[in-house]
Every structure is written in structure tokens, then in C-alpha cells.
Write an enzyme that holds these catalytic residues in place. Sequence first.
Site, short mmCIF file in Angstrom:
data_model
loop_
_atom_site.label_atom_id
_atom_site.label_comp_id
_atom_site.label_asym_id
_atom_site.label_seq_id
_atom_site.Cartn_x
_atom_site.Cartn_y
_atom_site.Cartn_z
N THR A 1 5.89 1.53 8.18
CA THR A 1 7.22 2.44 8.46
C THR A 1 7.56 2.79 9.76
O THR A 1 6.82 2.60 10.69
CB THR A 1 6.87 3.63 7.49
OG1 THR A 1 5.87 4.42 8.11
CG2 THR A 1 6.95 3.45 6.05
N CYS B 1 -0.02 3.73 10.44
CA CYS B 1 0.68 4.64 9.84
C CYS B 1 1.14 5.78 10.91
O CYS B 1 0.38 6.08 11.71
CB CYS B 1 -0.38 5.57 9.14
SG CYS B 1 0.27 7.38 8.43
N ASN C 1 8.54 9.46 4.35
CA ASN C 1 7.39 10.15 3.71
C ASN C 1 6.26 10.52 4.75
O ASN C 1 6.39 9.99 5.62
CB ASN C 1 6.81 9.21 2.76
CG ASN C 1 5.53 8.43 3.28
OD1 ASN C 1 4.50 8.59 3.63
ND2 ASN C 1 6.12 7.09 3.59
N THR D 1 8.86 0.88 -1.63
CA THR D 1 10.05 1.67 -1.99
C THR D 1 10.78 1.26 -3.20
O THR D 1 11.06 2.26 -3.78
CB THR D 1 10.90 1.93 -0.75
OG1 THR D 1 10.04 2.38 0.28
CG2 THR D 1 11.82 2.69 -0.92
N LYS E 1 -3.98 1.89 -2.08
CA LYS E 1 -3.84 3.11 -1.26
C LYS E 1 -4.76 2.81 -0.11
O LYS E 1 -5.81 2.56 -0.10
CB LYS E 1 -3.84 4.30 -1.89
CG LYS E 1 -3.51 5.54 -1.18
CD LYS E 1 -3.51 6.67 -1.86
CE LYS E 1 -3.00 8.22 -1.27
NZ LYS E 1 -1.46 7.92 -0.93
N SER E 2 -4.27 3.45 1.17
CA SER E 2 -5.25 3.40 2.36
C SER E 2 -6.14 4.36 1.82
O SER E 2 -5.92 5.48 1.87
CB SER E 2 -4.46 3.62 3.68
OG SER E 2 -3.55 2.57 3.90
N SER F 1 0.97 -0.91 0.19
CA SER F 1 0.07 -0.03 -0.07
C SER F 1 0.80 1.16 -0.05
O SER F 1 1.86 1.38 0.77
CB SER F 1 -0.87 -0.21 1.25
OG SER F 1 -1.84 1.19 1.13
#
EC number: 1.3.1.14
Length: 300
Positions: free
Chosen positions: A189, A128, A69, A262, A45-46, A21
Site C-alpha cells: 500500500t 507495511c 487502512n 481490496t 495475513k502477515s 495478504s
Amino acid sequence: MADLSTSVAGIRLENPLMLASGILDENGYTMLDVMNNGAAAVVTKSIGMEERNGYSAPVIVEYGDSLINAVGLSNPGIDNFAEEIRIAKRSGKPVIGSVFASDAESFVNLGRKMQEYGCDAVELNLSCPHVKGFGLEVGSDPDLVEDIVNEMKSKISVPVFAKLSPNVSDIIEIAKAAEKADAYVLINTVKAMKIDIRARMPVLTNAYGGLSGPAIKPVGVRYVYEVKKETGKDIIGVGGITTYEDAVEYIMAGASAVQIGTALYTVGKSVFRNIISQMNTFMDDEKFHSIQDMVGVAIR
């Protein structure tokens, strides 16, 4: 030739490589393109309940061969995403809908929509690290994680994946809170920052963001190993996968499949076919007949 097919929560994949994602996954045609270039599945994508613009630029900064990011969960909103799913589904490959929210009811509403649109599974973004009220703030509370996962499992019929954060004091506690999920996705992340020493301020508008890419791979491998050893549940590994060796490490640590993000930015879409080809050669050389033969072999 080795059998590169695998399965996660009953979903069969022609190879263990998925699109993570967050990149090339807000548009149905780009998702199709990624699958046409070798990905066995994609994660969208979320998506949230409402359209969200995210943060103003700069939202991405390079850190060697990795990235930091803070996009801010920008997305078109769930009601505007149906057509993108339908386009991506033309591939005939699994499409997993990633969703984020701040409470169980909203997560369930999003999950129902993703299922209605044709998604093969729903991935819960519980991790996130750079948006207040969502992601990590939700995913670091075991009681809230348990409530969200249990509610989702009781309301939708497709598999539910829980994407967990490395930015917690005890990931096993969070994993156990999400034990009714059909699979874990490890890891999101790592909370990080870069300073512009000339401007004397953080580079990102949001100050801090999420570090992805090769810099976090050892962290991801460690958490996959620990959670697999503790729970035995299906795991999708993510974080820093650029080469076949990276993917094999995650699989040997306990992942049944991996996600790549990435590397689409640093290498390009060819990363999928490159890894598939080289992994096949490695498995033949090492006498592994299937992906399942490698899953968790490093666990002691």
C-alpha cells in the site's frame, strides 16, 4: 479456450489470480472459501513472532472505491497459526505464508515455521507503511533487506517472495538488494491519510495508513514494468485489481500472476470468477493462447 495456468518461482497456479495478504486470510475456512470461489492460491495475513492486537478503531476508511487502512499488523502469532494453514491446505492449492519481523533472525524463525506448517512459499512483508519498527522501516534499508532475504534463502527450502514498498526513493535499489528472492511482489500500500474536516483531525486512530484499491493501480503497474525490465525476475502484481483489464495490464507489464485484496471488500468473492471468465474471452479474442504469451508484452 486459452490456457489460464501460470507459474511463479516454480509454483503452478491454475489461473493467475491469488488472494492478497490482509483480507479473509486469518482463518483457514475463509481461505478455503476464497479458493473455492476461484482464487488459484492464497496469501495469509502477515504473521509475527507474537500475538499482536493492532490499533484501536477506526482502522479503515473508504476513499472512493479505494481504502486507507491502519490495522497495525494485528495477528495471532506464529505459534497459534498452524491449524489455519492446515485447514487452508485442504484445498490442494498453494498457500503462501506472509511474515513480518524487525530482524533477519526473526524472519527466518517465522519462515521455518511456515514451511513446517506446510506453506508452499513464504512472502516477506518488507513494506507495511504504518507500523514502527516493521515493514517499511525494514524494507527501505537495502542492507537489511539483503541480509533478511539471503538468510531466509539459506535456511528454508520453499520459495521466498519479497513484497516491496512503493514508499521508497529507489525501488530498483531495494529489488536488487532482494535479488536472491525467488519472486517479487509489487506493490504494498501507499502511505496515505484522510482528515475529518469537521473534527479537524485524522480519521484513522494511527493518523496515517496504507492506501489500496484502484487509486494505486497505475503506481503498481509502473513499478512492475520497471522492476521486470531491470531484473527479469518473476513478479506478482498487486494493487487495485478489480477487473480483467486491471489484471491484464499487470501481466502485460511483466507480472506472471496477480493478487487481489481490496476488491473482496468492494465487489466480493465473485471478483475471482468474473475476472477469470472475462480474461478467457479477452485472450481468445486477442489470440493469446496462454498467460505466458501476455507476460511483459508491453515492455519496450
